[in-house]
Scaffold this motif. Structure first.
Motif, PDB file in Angstrom:
ATOM      1  N   ILE A 172       0.839  -1.201   0.000  1.00 54.09           N
ATOM      2  CA  ILE A 172       0.000   0.000   0.000  1.00 54.09           C
ATOM      3  C   ILE A 172       0.878   1.257   0.000  1.00 54.09           C
ATOM      4  O   ILE A 172       1.886   1.319   0.706  1.00 54.09           O
ATOM      5  CB  ILE A 172      -0.985  -0.031   1.191  1.00 54.09           C
ATOM      6  N   TYR A 226      -7.912   1.933  -1.094  1.00 52.22           N
ATOM      7  CA  TYR A 226      -8.317   1.955   0.311  1.00 52.22           C
ATOM      8  C   TYR A 226      -8.725   3.376   0.690  1.00 52.22           C
ATOM      9  O   TYR A 226      -7.898   4.160   1.149  1.00 52.22           O
ATOM     10  CB  TYR A 226      -7.160   1.491   1.198  1.00 52.22           C
ATOM     11  N   THR A 229     -10.471   4.562   3.134  1.00 48.76           N
ATOM     12  CA  THR A 229     -10.517   4.899   4.562  1.00 48.76           C
ATOM     13  C   THR A 229      -9.369   4.205   5.273  1.00 48.76           C
ATOM     14  O   THR A 229      -8.686   3.355   4.700  1.00 48.76           O
ATOM     15  CB  THR A 229     -11.847   4.458   5.220  1.00 48.76           C
ATOM     16  N   SER A 230      -9.193   4.524   6.530  1.00 50.31           N
ATOM     17  CA  SER A 230      -8.119   3.891   7.292  1.00 50.31           C
ATOM     18  C   SER A 230      -8.455   2.448   7.661  1.00 50.31           C
ATOM     19  O   SER A 230      -7.587   1.703   8.098  1.00 50.31           O
ATOM     20  CB  SER A 230      -7.822   4.701   8.560  1.00 50.31           C
ATOM     21  N   ASN A 231      -9.703   2.041   7.473  1.00 46.38           N
ATOM     22  CA  ASN A 231     -10.094   0.663   7.766  1.00 46.38           C
ATOM     23  C   ASN A 231      -9.840  -0.196   6.525  1.00 46.38           C
ATOM     24  O   ASN A 231     -10.752  -0.470   5.748  1.00 46.38           O
ATOM     25  CB  ASN A 231     -11.565   0.601   8.188  1.00 46.38           C
ATOM     26  N   VAL A 232      -8.603  -0.618   6.354  1.00 45.30           N
ATOM     27  CA  VAL A 232      -8.215  -1.328   5.133  1.00 45.30           C
ATOM     28  C   VAL A 232      -8.747  -2.759   5.068  1.00 45.30           C
ATOM     29  O   VAL A 232      -8.719  -3.378   4.017  1.00 45.30           O
ATOM     30  CB  VAL A 232      -6.680  -1.335   4.930  1.00 45.30           C
ATOM     31  N   THR A 233      -9.238  -3.270   6.197  1.00 40.42           N
ATOM     32  CA  THR A 233      -9.729  -4.645   6.177  1.00 40.42           C
ATOM     33  C   THR A 233     -11.164  -4.757   5.684  1.00 40.42           C
ATOM     34  O   THR A 233     -11.572  -5.805   5.202  1.00 40.42           O
ATOM     35  CB  THR A 233      -9.633  -5.287   7.581  1.00 40.42           C
ATOM     36  N   HIS A 268     -12.964  -1.717   4.108  1.00 35.59           N
ATOM     37  CA  HIS A 268     -13.307  -0.675   3.149  1.00 35.59           C
ATOM     38  C   HIS A 268     -12.247  -0.604   2.051  1.00 35.59           C
ATOM     39  O   HIS A 268     -11.206   0.027   2.230  1.00 35.59           O
ATOM     40  CB  HIS A 268     -13.431   0.689   3.844  1.00 35.59           C
ATOM     41  N   TYR A 269     -12.528  -1.274   0.960  1.00 38.31           N
ATOM     42  CA  TYR A 269     -11.617  -1.249  -0.167  1.00 38.31           C
ATOM     43  C   TYR A 269     -12.410  -1.519  -1.437  1.00 38.31           C
ATOM     44  O   TYR A 269     -13.532  -2.001  -1.399  1.00 38.31           O
ATOM     45  CB  TYR A 269     -10.479  -2.265  -0.017  1.00 38.31           C
ATOM     46  N   PRO A 311      -4.720   5.871  -1.090  1.00 35.12           N
ATOM     47  CA  PRO A 311      -3.850   4.710  -0.880  1.00 35.12           C
ATOM     48  C   PRO A 311      -4.299   3.535  -1.761  1.00 35.12           C
ATOM     49  O   PRO A 311      -5.498   3.296  -1.925  1.00 35.12           O
ATOM     50  CB  PRO A 311      -4.031   4.378   0.603  1.00 35.12           C
ATOM     51  N   HIS A 312      -3.311   2.828  -2.298  1.00 34.17           N
ATOM     52  CA  HIS A 312      -3.615   1.692  -3.161  1.00 34.17           C
ATOM     53  C   HIS A 312      -2.462   0.686  -3.116  1.00 34.17           C
ATOM     54  O   HIS A 312      -1.361   0.997  -2.666  1.00 34.17           O
ATOM     55  CB  HIS A 312      -3.893   2.141  -4.600  1.00 34.17           C
TER      56      HIS A 312
END
Length: 177
Positions: free
Chosen positions: A100, A126, A128-132, A134-135, A153-154
């Motif tokens: 990322i 991604y 948001t900061s919740n990468v698990t 929200h993607y 971020p990606h």
């Protein structure tokens, strides 16, 4: 009481295509694969290679600039502030992936898929900061261009194909800056 909707968070990813001879450009990038941007295997730039200036790249840059201008009215040009030409090759051999990252301080970034064989890794955004949980991911397709905010971020999932996955990455700035 009147009901209203307020949009707080909206990210647009523009999808388009290129008319450029992507097979010829992919061949050129593969010939330059050894010209790595970084020799540090722990940096994501290690899988990035320099892309020599070329009329095919100029054509793609113009296609993207015209598309962004027509859709948003924003005039963009290559962002060379980080050094280099503002574009580079991103080549994944079998089992490679990209961690990322983002492309700040550029305004917009683009990825152009030149070779996307079966098993190619997908680009994952991604927002948001919740990468698990929200993607959003896009599978690569030959000739497809994705244009997105550079701060987004990606990453790229593992490439499982036997042939290389080849893309061209490009950063843009607002012509006013």
């Amino acid at each position: 009481m009147e009901t209203d909707i307020t949009t707080i968070f909206q990210i647009e990813v523009l999808t388009t295509g290129t008319k450029t001879d992507v097979d010829k450009l992919a061949k050129l990038l593969l010939q330059n694969e050894s010209h790595r941007i970084s020799d540090d295997i722990y940096q994501s730039e290690h899988e990035d290679s320099r892309c020599p200036p070329n009329p095919m790249v100029d054509e793609i840059v113009n296609e993207i600039s015209e598309t962004v201008s027509s859709k948003s009215g924003v005039k963009i040009s290559l962002d060379t502030r980080a050094g280099g030409d503002g574009y580079w090759a991103h080549i994944h051999q079998k089992n490679m992936s990209t961690t990322i990252h983002h492309h700040r301080p550029a305004l917009l970034s683009a990825v152009v898929y030149l070779a996307a064989p079966k098993g190619s890794g997908h680009i994952v955004f991604y927002p948001t900061s919740n990468v698990t949980s929200h993607y959003y991911w896009f599978p690569p397709e030959k000739r497809k261009i994705l244009i997105f905010p550079s701060w987004l971020p990606h990453a790229v999932t593992r490439h499982k194909g036997d042939e290389p996955r080849v893309s061209l990455s490009i950063n843009f700035r607002d012509e006013k800056s």
